[in-house]
Each structure stands twice: as C-alpha cells, then as structure tokens.
Write a protein that holds these residues in place. Structure first.
Motif, PDB file in Angstrom:
ATOM      1  N   LYS A  82       0.759  -1.348   0.269  1.00 34.27           N
ATOM      2  CA  LYS A  82      -0.071   0.066  -0.016  1.00 34.27           C
ATOM      3  C   LYS A  82       0.861   1.048   0.035  1.00 34.27           C
ATOM      4  CE  LYS A  82      -3.676   0.783  -0.116  1.00 34.27           C
ATOM      5  NZ  LYS A  82      -4.585   1.435  -1.175  1.00 34.27           N
TER       6      LYS A  82
ATOM      7  N   GLU B  78       2.486   1.839  -3.478  1.00 31.17           N
ATOM      8  CA  GLU B  78       1.559   1.553  -4.584  1.00 31.17           C
ATOM      9  C   GLU B  78       1.872   2.790  -5.404  1.00 31.17           C
ATOM     10  OE1 GLU B  78      -2.642   1.943  -3.428  1.00 31.17           O
ATOM     11  OE2 GLU B  78      -2.458   3.944  -2.614  1.00 31.17           O
TER      12      GLU B  78
ATOM     13  N   HIS C 201      -5.633   6.967   1.089  1.00 33.19           N
ATOM     14  CA  HIS C 201      -4.558   6.242   1.343  1.00 33.19           C
ATOM     15  C   HIS C 201      -4.032   6.244   2.518  1.00 33.19           C
ATOM     16  CE1 HIS C 201      -0.348   4.864  -0.047  1.00 33.19           C
ATOM     17  NE2 HIS C 201      -0.077   5.570   0.829  1.00 33.19           N
TER      18      HIS C 201
ATOM     19  N   ASP D 147      -6.050   3.828   4.685  1.00 34.29           N
ATOM     20  CA  ASP D 147      -5.677   2.412   4.521  1.00 34.29           C
ATOM     21  C   ASP D 147      -4.188   2.089   5.267  1.00 34.29           C
ATOM     22  OD1 ASP D 147      -7.799   1.754   2.936  1.00 34.29           O
ATOM     23  OD2 ASP D 147      -7.053   1.986   1.043  1.00 34.29           O
ATOM     24  N   VAL D 148      -3.424   2.976   5.248  1.00 30.84           N
ATOM     25  CA  VAL D 148      -1.890   2.688   5.750  1.00 30.84           C
ATOM     26  C   VAL D 148      -2.291   2.681   7.309  1.00 30.84           C
ATOM     27  CG1 VAL D 148       0.232   3.706   6.518  1.00 30.84           C
ATOM     28  CG2 VAL D 148      -0.718   3.979   4.123  1.00 30.84           C
TER      29      VAL D 148
END
Length: 388
Positions: free
Chosen positions: A314, A317, A354, A357-358
C-alpha cells in the motif's frame, strides 16, 4: 480509552474501525542477524523553521538523528541519504552533505553502528548534463565527500547519466571510471523507473535482459570494487535472475518492497540481503523477524514479517516514488516526531483515503507501537483533512 475510530472509505461511506494489533517489544540490545540488513532512513522536517519547504527545507537534526539511533538499537545498518531521505525530492545535495556528515559522526559514538551513504549526481540537474565527463565529475564530487568523512559509498543511480548516455558502453565507461577511484568496495544501485521515472532506460535499455547483461559486465569488470548491488524493480523473478548470476563474493541486496519477505528467506534459489525503505516504517517487526530467522525459526520469521507486506504494498503503490509520505506518516503515528510535515510538502503527495488504508494495515501488521497515541493522532488527521 476505547481503541476505535471512524474512518472514511473509498466508496464515500464511513466505518467504525477498532484496533486489533499488538505492539512488538524492543530488544534489550541490538540483535544479531544472519542477513545484512540496511534500513534506508527518512529525514524529519522542522515545520517551525520551514519558511521555504520546496526550495530550502529545514531539517530537524535532533529528531533525524534520534531516528537513526532507533534503527541502530534494533540491529539495522543504515543506508543514509538515499531516496527514502527524499534525495532529489526535497533534500538537495547541501542538505545531504549535512545529513551524511552528522550521521557518520553520530555512528562513531554508537557501539556496532554502521552505515553506508548515497553518492550520486543530484547537484547536477539532469537538464544541465552535457557529457559523460559531466556525470563523472558529479559522481567524483559526492563520493569524495563521503570518503573524506570516513564513509562507504552506495553509488546511486543518476538521472544525469540516464539523460546523456547513448549506449550500454556509456554506462560501462562511467562506472569503470568511478569504481576505479573508490577507496572501499561500493554498493551499486539499480532503481527502477517506478521509483523515479527519470531513470527509464537505465543501463542503456528498457529491456530487462539487455540491462542485466550490462550490469553483470560492469560488476565482472570491477568485482574487486563492488560489495554488492541493490535491485529495486518490484519483480522478484528479475531479482532472482540477477542473484543467480552474481560472481562469488558479490552480494544481492533486495530493494523489493513488494516481495522482500520471500526474497530474504532461504529458498531453493538462495536468498537476498536487504536494503529497504520499508524497514524504516516497520523496524521493530523486521528486527524481530530477522532475529528469529537467524535462530533458524523460519515459521516465526514468516509469522512476524508476512503481515507487513500488504502494508508495504500500500505504501509503495503507484505512483511509487511517493512512498516516502507513508513512511513518515507512520513515524509520526508512532511518536518519532511530533508532526506530519515533510521536506517539499511531500505529505500532500497522498490523499486521506491512502493514509486511512495505511493506518488500518499498520494496525493489522502490529506496526502501531503506541496504539493510543496513534489513534489520537489519526483522529486529528482525519478531522483536519475532511474525513468527517
């Protein structure tokens, strides 16, 4: 304190997320590994002095050095002033010189501390490079600085060389001239264009097999000056192809932040050592995993390290070159710095989804060292960035 938080999702809804991770304890002393493990370390901004973050970012040297002590205490060597430190993306050569000088001086006072330093050509803008001689002089300047301060060199990939080289022979010429001057053995640096689009066609070809032949010929010709090569192509088959053909005594360092767990572990094709940016973000977990691997407990190695791989994928990405933002985000959540501010404002390179999600993946990989602090900071971050 309840360990729950409301986070936005990509579909526009929000969810109540509850922490499930368990922090990894710190060893009493730096553990011993059976792999050479370099962590490429980030730099810490000083937002209260940062009047020109794009042109001349201010560095918080106290916290930057403290993070190096954090890595040394976990058994890592440090790959200093590399792309994780935002070389060419916020940290200029003047800043890199100060970073290298300070880190080398600091290491002398830490038993067992070790580091190697990135030397490249980034003080020469690629557009200003006119010849191979320009590139050679730029490399000479930076390598001479590292060696003058008692350091060992990682020969970074050069945007200027990628611009002016016209053939594989041009790469052989430049590397031959620089390696012949090195006092000590050097680590080479094969950084894919996903990390830096200006490095497309490095080694004289976009074709991997042709580029591989060029790299191997450079290493063979200069094997007495090459300690190893770091390969960062995010493709384990390509790394294994290189690893199989390296001459005896020349080491392969994985820079594959997608497949590092498998590449480090013993397998039918051998193993790689490590020089990784993700080790900055997951240092306690990677340290524990490497220590268990050294003890012969491969199942435990996989159990500890495997959950960090989805997190790393992730963070790295596409567009991969912005991975530094996720690395520093986790340093902030884990209390290594009191803000999420980066040189050149690089924290803006990723969006709130993002970072959410991290956060989730870091929790699931046991990477949140201080859960209550991380939760509090994440709540503030979500509120400020429009997440609720």
């Amino acid at each position: 304190m309840t360990h729950a938080i409301t986070l936005p999702k990509v579909d526009g809804t929000i969810e109540a997320y509850r922490l499930i991770g368990t922090p990894v304890g710190r060893p009493d002393r730096p553990p011993r590994f059976n792999r050479i493990a370099y962590a490429a370390a980030h730099v810490v901004s000083d937002p209260l002095r940062d009047s020109d973050p794009w042109g001349s970012p201010a560095i918080d040297w106290e916290r930057t050095m403290a993070f190096r002590h954090h890595l040394w205490g976990l058994g890592f060597k440090i790959a200093e002033a590399m792309d994780t430190s935002q070389r060419g993306m916020g940290l200029d050569w003047a800043g890199a010189q100060e970073l290298i000088r300070r880190s080398l001086a600091e290491a002398r006072h830490v038993p067992g501390a070790d580091l190697a330093c990135g030397a490249g050509t980034d003080h020469l803008p690629a557009a200003d490079a006119r010849s191979l001689d320009d590139v050679v002089r730029a490399y000479e300047t930076q390598m001479a600085f590292v060696e003058a301060h008692g350091g060992r060199t990682i020969m970074m990939a050069s945007r200027a060389l990628a611009r002016v080289a016209r053939s594989a022979d041009d790469y052989r010429t430049v590397y031959r001239r620089i390696l012949s001057q090195a006092k000590d053995k050097v680590i080479l640096h094969w950084l894919g264009s996903m990390f830096d689009p200006q490095l497309a066609g490095y080694w004289g070809s976009d074709d991997f097999d042709k580029a591989l032949e060029t790299v191997l010929s450079i290493i063979a010709e200069n094997s007495d000056k090459v300690e190893g090569i770091k390969i960062s192509l995010l493709d384990n088959t390509k790394e294994i192809a290189l690893r199989r053909r390296l001459p005896p005594g020349v080491l392969c360092y994985t820079g594959d932040d997608f497949n590092y767990a498998d590449l480090i572990e013993d397998g039918p094709d051998g193993y790689s050592h490590a020089l990784l940016g993700i080790f900055d973000a997951v240092a306690p977990q990677a340290s524990l995993a490497l220590a268990t691997l050294a003890d012969g407990r491969q199942d435990e190695f996989r159990k500890v390290l495997a959950p960090t791989v989805p997190l790393s994928r992730k963070i790295f990405e596409t567009p991969t070159q912005y991975y530094k933002a996720g690395v520093v985000f986790l340093a902030w959540l884990n209390g290594h710095q009191n803000h999420f501010t980066m040189p050149a404002g690089m924290q803006s390179a990723r969006g709130i989804l993002h970072y959410c999600d991290v956060f989730r993946l870091a929790d699931q990989a046991n990477v949140l060292d201080q859960p209550e602090l991380a939760l509090s900071r994440m709540e503030s971050f979500v509120a400020v960035n429009g997440g609720r």
